[in-house]
Design a protein around this motif. Structure first.
Motif, PDB file in Angstrom:
ATOM      1  N   ARG A  21      -3.427   3.931  -2.371  1.00  0.00           N
ATOM      2  CA  ARG A  21      -2.496   3.184  -2.965  1.00  0.00           C
ATOM      3  C   ARG A  21      -3.938   2.358  -3.796  1.00  0.00           C
ATOM      4  O   ARG A  21      -3.722   2.510  -5.222  1.00  0.00           O
ATOM      5  N   MET A  22      -4.710   1.224  -3.034  1.00  0.00           N
ATOM      6  CA  MET A  22      -5.101   0.523  -4.207  1.00  0.00           C
ATOM      7  C   MET A  22      -6.522   1.248  -4.905  1.00  0.00           C
ATOM      8  O   MET A  22      -7.082   0.793  -5.849  1.00  0.00           O
ATOM      9  N   GLN A  23      -7.166   2.303  -4.000  1.00  0.00           N
ATOM     10  CA  GLN A  23      -7.787   2.962  -5.399  1.00  0.00           C
ATOM     11  C   GLN A  23      -7.464   3.478  -6.235  1.00  0.00           C
ATOM     12  O   GLN A  23      -8.211   4.233  -7.363  1.00  0.00           O
ATOM     13  N   ASN A  24      -6.305   4.356  -6.581  1.00  0.00           N
ATOM     14  CA  ASN A  24      -5.261   5.271  -7.586  1.00  0.00           C
ATOM     15  C   ASN A  24      -5.260   3.225  -8.125  1.00  0.00           C
ATOM     16  O   ASN A  24      -5.387   4.156  -9.603  1.00  0.00           O
ATOM     17  N   PRO A  63       1.996   2.514  11.133  1.00  0.00           N
ATOM     18  CA  PRO A  63       3.369   3.271  10.528  1.00  0.00           C
ATOM     19  C   PRO A  63       3.387   1.915  11.302  1.00  0.00           C
ATOM     20  O   PRO A  63       3.567   1.007  10.336  1.00  0.00           O
ATOM     21  N   PHE A  64       3.415   1.311  12.334  1.00  0.00           N
ATOM     22  CA  PHE A  64       3.292  -0.466  12.458  1.00  0.00           C
ATOM     23  C   PHE A  64       3.222  -1.329  11.509  1.00  0.00           C
ATOM     24  O   PHE A  64       3.312  -2.394  11.170  1.00  0.00           O
ATOM     25  N   LEU A  65       1.796  -1.354  11.338  1.00  0.00           N
ATOM     26  CA  LEU A  65       1.101  -2.134  10.576  1.00  0.00           C
ATOM     27  C   LEU A  65       1.957  -2.246   9.156  1.00  0.00           C
ATOM     28  O   LEU A  65       2.174  -2.804   8.112  1.00  0.00           O
ATOM     29  N   GLU A  66       2.286  -1.101   7.980  1.00  0.00           N
ATOM     30  CA  GLU A  66       3.343  -0.784   7.304  1.00  0.00           C
ATOM     31  C   GLU A  66       4.662  -1.199   8.027  1.00  0.00           C
ATOM     32  O   GLU A  66       4.766  -2.800   6.514  1.00  0.00           O
ATOM     33  N   THR A  67       5.300  -1.221   8.796  1.00  0.00           N
ATOM     34  CA  THR A  67       6.345  -1.853   9.026  1.00  0.00           C
ATOM     35  C   THR A  67       6.090  -3.945   8.509  1.00  0.00           C
ATOM     36  O   THR A  67       7.107  -4.704   8.010  1.00  0.00           O
ATOM     37  N   ALA A  68       4.919  -4.299   9.391  1.00  0.00           N
ATOM     38  CA  ALA A  68       4.286  -5.746   9.973  1.00  0.00           C
ATOM     39  C   ALA A  68       4.241  -6.118   7.570  1.00  0.00           C
ATOM     40  O   ALA A  68       4.343  -7.450   7.583  1.00  0.00           O
ATOM     41  N   LEU A  69       3.670  -5.091   7.293  1.00  0.00           N
ATOM     42  CA  LEU A  69       3.428  -5.668   5.854  1.00  0.00           C
ATOM     43  C   LEU A  69       5.026  -5.987   5.229  1.00  0.00           C
ATOM     44  O   LEU A  69       4.472  -6.445   4.365  1.00  0.00           O
ATOM     45  N   ALA A  70       5.705  -5.313   5.422  1.00  0.00           N
ATOM     46  CA  ALA A  70       7.039  -5.561   4.598  1.00  0.00           C
ATOM     47  C   ALA A  70       7.503  -6.160   5.030  1.00  0.00           C
ATOM     48  O   ALA A  70       8.537  -6.648   4.231  1.00  0.00           O
ATOM     49  N   GLY A  71       6.991  -7.096   5.714  1.00  0.00           N
ATOM     50  CA  GLY A  71       8.043  -8.481   6.558  1.00  0.00           C
ATOM     51  C   GLY A  71       8.157  -9.506   5.121  1.00  0.00           C
ATOM     52  O   GLY A  71       7.427  -9.599   3.973  1.00  0.00           O
ATOM     53  N   ARG A  72       8.207 -10.999   5.612  1.00  0.00           N
ATOM     54  CA  ARG A  72       8.429 -11.250   4.663  1.00  0.00           C
ATOM     55  C   ARG A  72       7.156 -13.143   5.030  1.00  0.00           C
ATOM     56  O   ARG A  72       6.190 -13.703   3.604  1.00  0.00           O
ATOM     57  N   ASP A 104       2.651  -6.221 -10.297  1.00  0.00           N
ATOM     58  CA  ASP A 104       4.745  -5.590  -9.925  1.00  0.00           C
ATOM     59  C   ASP A 104       5.320  -5.920  -8.656  1.00  0.00           C
ATOM     60  O   ASP A 104       4.392  -6.485  -7.776  1.00  0.00           O
ATOM     61  N   GLN A 105       5.967  -5.479  -8.191  1.00  0.00           N
ATOM     62  CA  GLN A 105       6.032  -5.712  -6.618  1.00  0.00           C
ATOM     63  C   GLN A 105       5.445  -5.082  -5.397  1.00  0.00           C
ATOM     64  O   GLN A 105       5.161  -5.383  -4.591  1.00  0.00           O
ATOM     65  N   GLU A 106       4.694  -3.857  -6.903  1.00  0.00           N
ATOM     66  CA  GLU A 106       4.565  -2.831  -5.700  1.00  0.00           C
ATOM     67  C   GLU A 106       2.728  -3.775  -4.852  1.00  0.00           C
ATOM     68  O   GLU A 106       2.398  -3.795  -3.969  1.00  0.00           O
ATOM     69  N   MET A 107       2.371  -4.697  -6.173  1.00  0.00           N
ATOM     70  CA  MET A 107       0.910  -5.136  -5.708  1.00  0.00           C
ATOM     71  C   MET A 107       1.650  -6.071  -5.008  1.00  0.00           C
ATOM     72  O   MET A 107       0.872  -6.654  -4.299  1.00  0.00           O
ATOM     73  N   ALA A 108       2.282  -7.171  -5.137  1.00  0.00           N
ATOM     74  CA  ALA A 108       3.304  -7.863  -4.286  1.00  0.00           C
ATOM     75  C   ALA A 108       3.105  -7.289  -2.583  1.00  0.00           C
ATOM     76  O   ALA A 108       1.850  -8.294  -1.863  1.00  0.00           O
ATOM     77  N   HIS A 109       3.760  -6.557  -2.777  1.00  0.00           N
ATOM     78  CA  HIS A 109       4.247  -5.789  -1.661  1.00  0.00           C
ATOM     79  C   HIS A 109       2.873  -5.491  -0.406  1.00  0.00           C
ATOM     80  O   HIS A 109       2.381  -5.589   0.665  1.00  0.00           O
ATOM     81  N   ASP A 110       1.564  -5.057  -1.968  1.00  0.00           N
ATOM     82  CA  ASP A 110       0.666  -4.986  -0.876  1.00  0.00           C
ATOM     83  C   ASP A 110      -0.397  -5.902  -0.677  1.00  0.00           C
ATOM     84  O   ASP A 110      -1.368  -5.714   0.057  1.00  0.00           O
ATOM     85  N   GLY A 111       0.392  -6.754  -0.732  1.00  0.00           N
ATOM     86  CA  GLY A 111      -0.421  -8.144  -0.003  1.00  0.00           C
ATOM     87  C   GLY A 111      -1.946  -8.616  -0.846  1.00  0.00           C
ATOM     88  O   GLY A 111      -1.795  -9.529  -0.895  1.00  0.00           O
TER      89      GLY A 111
END
Lengths: 523, 440
Positions: free
Chosen positions: A267-270, A235-244, A297-304
């Motif tokens: 998500r990547m596997q999907n 959960p914490f890592l997902e928060t960090a992932l949402a940063g800038r 897309d944005q989701e890809m960007a979000h996932d790094g």
């Protein structure tokens, strides 16, 4: 003292300019002596007074009463003291030219269950502090030193402003205070220590101040989560992932990728599910169908996933590569029921072979999957060899260290022995054996060491002077750190012919012998 | 050779780091042939760059070295390498009859020692000529001392303020005159003064102290005959008269268990000076052994820190006997116990007593028990159980080392004390003697 100051002033000016000071003598005996000087010339009076006064104060010198608070006493070491011979070796390591032996010495000391000699604690603590944060090797040595400290060492560190920053206080209030007010590097050290024993506590600490931290700090702190990582961190890592910050997000991605059950991996596997399809054929060979992702897309960007590719690579292939690098390669062997080697062969025959191999190499390294890393290494060696030429591959040399480290030692070495025995090819030409050996930073097995040495003797004897030969010569001192020290006599006998590698061989044998004595002293 | 030699001590015999490094790489069996030993010596042949191998030998008493290589450095890399090899792989040297060249060398040394002994026991060549020479020297020294006194007084008339602008030749000329006057001790003191004006804050305090001290010596020298004999000896020594060590060695020695507790190397002009401090277990007396060597030679040192010598020492005559030489060594072992002054006040009183016997004493040895190191504001002090303390002159690293060795518990510290600076030499932990501090 006033009289001395008066005398000094008079001496500076000179008796021609100022009279000799007279002062009430601090004691009767001095008074009598000073009185005897009455009839003398001013210069002689001044000199004699100064002499008497100086001698009088020296004879009366006295230790000062009262003193600042004494330090607490150190609890006794739990481990027995280090044998004197071993302590001498440490002295040579710290003061002589055997500095690179420190890590091994500390390991052997730990195995022997002995304490560090107290006299070298300041040097070792200084090293631990200065090496901290200086790259992975420096960090490892620093950690090694800190782990080898016993009660005396930890007590000493607690007395010193710089050293104590590296130790987590057990009192929660003191811990919070240290967390909130320390320097960045001491806070990183703190997190590292706490992560080793209580990852949840470290997470809480970081969460408590996350919003106030700058991105450089966030990135450094988050990187400590490699220690003791578990799905609880997700959960914490997902928060960090949402940063800038790019850097923070990259670290978060790296950490999440190492948690095979994380939602990021899912998500990547999907995403890849539809892009990589195995076509099974009843007759003939199976084929791998590869399609590239259509859009970013944005989701890809979000996932790094970074949008802009490095030069030489198309953007869609770049996106595919990044996705592949995140999913544990084991998932593919499971899904397709094929061994890693089989998957890699399929990849090589498909369209976009290079990208697939590159992506799976990175994934294998990240996951430290023993089977996959071995398959990757062998595949590159047999098929393309371009893993080792920087311009032709995206697979950077730093990752190669990790790749080699991930392959189980026995399997790696039996393969390398095979390479080494094919002497003509391995030692002369542009064969990757050198690159592989120089990254093999674990103690070498005896068989492999002997095979390598046997390959080197003819090389030295041949007196060839190409750069490919010289690199072997220069690497001798490094190899000496990993070759079993028991081979020292055998190696010396092996080198006893006329060759031009004298200096390097001398150093090589000196290191081997030193290590042998070092190990003998502690076992 | 001390029983417990370590490779460090062997390496320390090398005159410079180049030799030390080369010696290490030569300390391998593959480099040596015809190795052998007997109770006196080790020997072997080492293949060098020449056609024939170099022959090297080490005599344990001393130690003394021989090598046939052309290097001018003594001991050379082959000698030190051989010694190292015997420490690392003692089984390589087998008991054997020494070869011809070793026997020749040992015989030569024995003959030389015999010649020296005979020379000593011979009567003085011409006692009258000797007396005349002595009188002439005394006259010259007195004149030199008088000139120096007047020079000092003149300086004090003008004032010390002018000294900061004086060139080096100002001091050198005076020092040279004193050397001509056969008073090298006075010359050395004058040369030391040259560095003080540039030594930073408080230089005039230090200068005044040193000049006054020198003046005291000159005044004492003027009244030499009126002083007690042993004080006369000390003054003569300070002015520059030396003792013939061979003659001195014939005097009865003081036998005790002498503990080697400290060593310091300093540089004076173009000489290196090694001060080795010994502490008599029974007599609770300090002895100072001085070794000198020119810069490119190694200091002869058969005294290793941590050794307990059952030996006879002969002291230089003085009102406070301190400098000594070792007349006979009966046995050596490692130190097992070290007791010193029980607290700082006792130690300080000992210093005051010593100073009253020899006002020109530079430092005394203070082994003091039951002290702990404490840090205050970046400076280090030691405190005793009576709550007295003294400041330490020590590098931060060594300060932390003291604390590491102590762990907050009392230790026994051995240091040099000059009334102002306490300079640590070593720490006795109860089990071993650890050197601390020193020139780097």
């Amino acid at each position: 003292m006033k009289p001395w100051a008066d005398l000094t002033r008079a001496a500076l000016l000179g008796t021609s300019r100022t009279p000799v000071p007279s002062f009430p003598a601090p004691s009767a005996s001095l008074d009598v002596l000073l009185g005897e000087l009455e009839g003398e010339t001013p210069e002689r009076r001044l000199l004699a007074s100064a002499a008497l006064f100086s001698l009088w104060s020296h004879v009366g010198s006295h230790p000062s009463p009262g003193h600042p608070p004494r330090p607490t006493t150190a609890p006794p070491d739990r481990r027995p003291p280090c044998p004197p011979r071993a302590a001498q070796h440490l002295a040579e390591i710290l003061q002589g030219d055997m500095g690179s032996m420190l890590e091994e010495w500390l390991e052997v000391l730990a195995e022997a269950g002995r304490a560090l000699p107290h006299r070298w604690l300041p040097e070792l603590l200084d090293q631990a502090v200065s090496l901290f944060g200086k790259g992975p090797e420096g960090n490892r040595l620093s950690q090694s030193i800190l782990r080898s400290l016993d009660a005396r060492g930890r007590w000493l560190a607690g007395q010193h402003p710089e050293w104590q920053a590296f130790f987590a206080p057990s009192d929660p209030d003191a811990l919070t205070e240290r967390w909130e007010s320390g320097t960045r590097s001491s806070r990183v050290a703190l997190l590292q220590q706490i992560r080793a024993s209580d990852p949840a506590l470290a997470r809480e600490l970081l969460e408590s101040t996350w919003n106030e931290e700058d991105s450089k700090s966030r990135s450094a702190f988050l990187a400590t989560f490699h220690i003791g990582s578990s799905p609880a961190d997700e959960p914490f890592l997902e928060t960090a992932l949402a940063g800038r910050s790019q850097q923070v997000r990259a670290t978060a991605v790296d950490l999440l990728a190492r948690l095979p059950t994380s939602r990021l991996v899912e998500r990547m596997q999907n995403r890849l599910h539809t892009l990589l399809v195995l076509e099974r054929r009843l007759l003939g060979q199976d084929q791998l169908q590869v399609s590239l992702p259509d859009t970013y897309d944005q989701e890809m960007a979000h996932d790094g996933i970074k949008e802009k590719p490095p030069s030489g690579l198309g953007k869609r292939t770049w996106w595919l590569l990044q996705m592949l690098a995140i999913v544990p390669p084991d998932a593919w062997s499971q899904t397709w029921k094929k061994s890693p080697a089989e998957v890699l062969t399929l990849a090589a025959k498909s369209e976009h072979a290079k990208v697939l191999l590159e992506g799976w190499s990175r994934a294998a390294t990240r996951q430290r999957d023993g089977k996959w890393t071995e398959a990757v290494l062998k595949h590159w060696h047999d098929q393309s060899r371009s893993i080792l030429s920087p311009g032709r591959s995206l697979y950077f040399r730093d990752d190669l260290d990790d790749l080699i480290r991930a392959v189980p030692q026995k399997r790696l070495e039996s393969w390398l022995v095979g390479l080494a025995r094919n002497r003509r090819r391995s030692f002369d030409e542009a064969n990757p054996l050198f690159e592989l050996l120089s990254r093999h930073h674990r103690p070498w097995g005896k068989v492999m060491a002997q095979a390598v040495l046997k390959g080197l003797y003819p090389l030295a004897e041949s007196r060839k002077s190409t750069s490919r030969v010289w690199r072997w010569r220069s690497a001798l001192a490094d190899f000496a750190r990993y070759i079993p020290p028991d081979l020292a006599d055998e190696a010396e006998a092996g080198w006893s012919f006329k060759h031009s590698w004298t200096k390097q061989v001398d150093r090589f044998l000196a290191i081997l012998r030193f290590r042998r004595e070092m190990l003998k002293a502690l076992r | 050779m001390p029983i417990h030699w370590t490779t460090d001590q062997a390496i320390a015999l090398a005159p410079d780091s180049q030799v030390a490094k080369a010696a290490r790489s030569l300390a391998r069996p593959g480099k040596w042939q015809n190795l052998g030993r007997d109770e006196q010596a080790y020997w072997g042949e080492c293949q060098g760059s020449g056609k024939n191998p170099y022959r090297a030998a080490v005599l344990l008493e001393g130690p003394a070295f021989k090598c046939s290589c052309p290097s001018r450095k003594r001991p050379c890399k082959h000698s030190v390498g051989l010694l190292l090899l015997t420490l690392i792989e003692p089984n390589l040297l087998r008991e054997a009859e020494p070869p011809e060249w070793v026997r020749k060398w040992l015989a030569g040394r024995a003959a030389q020692a015999g010649r020296k002994a005979r020379k000593r026991s011979e009567p003085v060549a011409d006692p009258k000529a000797q007396a005349r020479r002595a009188a002439r020297r005394m006259k010259r020294v007195r004149q030199g001392a008088d000139t120096l006194s007047r020079w000092l007084e003149d300086l004090f008339r003008r004032g010390l303020g002018s000294l900061q602008n004086e060139p080096l030749s100002f001091w050198e000329t005076q020092a040279a005159r004193l050397v001509d006057a056969q008073a090298p001790g006075l010359a050395r003191r004058v040369r030391e003064l040259a560095t003080i004006p540039a030594s930073g804050d408080g230089w005039h305090d230090r200068m005044l102290g040193k000049l006054a001290h020198l003046y005291l010596l000159l005044e004492a020298f003027q009244r030499l005959e009126n002083l007690p004999t042993d004080l006369q000896e000390e003054i003569r020594s300070q002015v520059g008269w030396t003792q013939d060590q061979d003659t001195l060695a014939q005097q009865p020695g003081e036998r005790d268990r002498w503990l080697v507790v400290g060593q310091r190397v300093t540089q004076e002009d173009r000489l290196r000076v090694q001060r080795t401090w010994l502490w008599g277990m029974r007599s609770k007396q300090a002895a100072l052994v001085l070794d000198f060597a020119p810069l490119h030679q190694s200091l002869k040192s058969n005294l290793t820190l941590g050794a307990d010598l059952d030996a006879e020492l002969v002291f230089w005559p003085s009102s406070l006997p301190l400098r000594a030489l070792i007349k006979t060594r009966h046995a050596t072992q490692a130190i097992e116990a070290l007791s010193g002054y029980p607290d700082l006040l006792t130690a300080s009183t000992a210093y005051s007593a010593a100073l009253s016997q020899n006002p020109w004493l530079e430092q005394i040895l203070i082994p003091v028990e039951n002290v702990i190191p404490v840090q205050t504001d970046g400076d280090w002090i030691i405190c005793d159980e009576q709550d007295y303390s003294l400041p330490l002159t020590i590098s931060p690293n060594d300060g932390w080392r003291l604390l590491a060795l102590s762990g907050g518990h009392p230790i026994t510290l051995v240091a040099e004390w000059d009334g102002e600076h306490l300079d640590p030499l070593s720490v006795w932990t109860g089990r071993e003697l650890i050197p601390v501090g020193g020139a780097r």
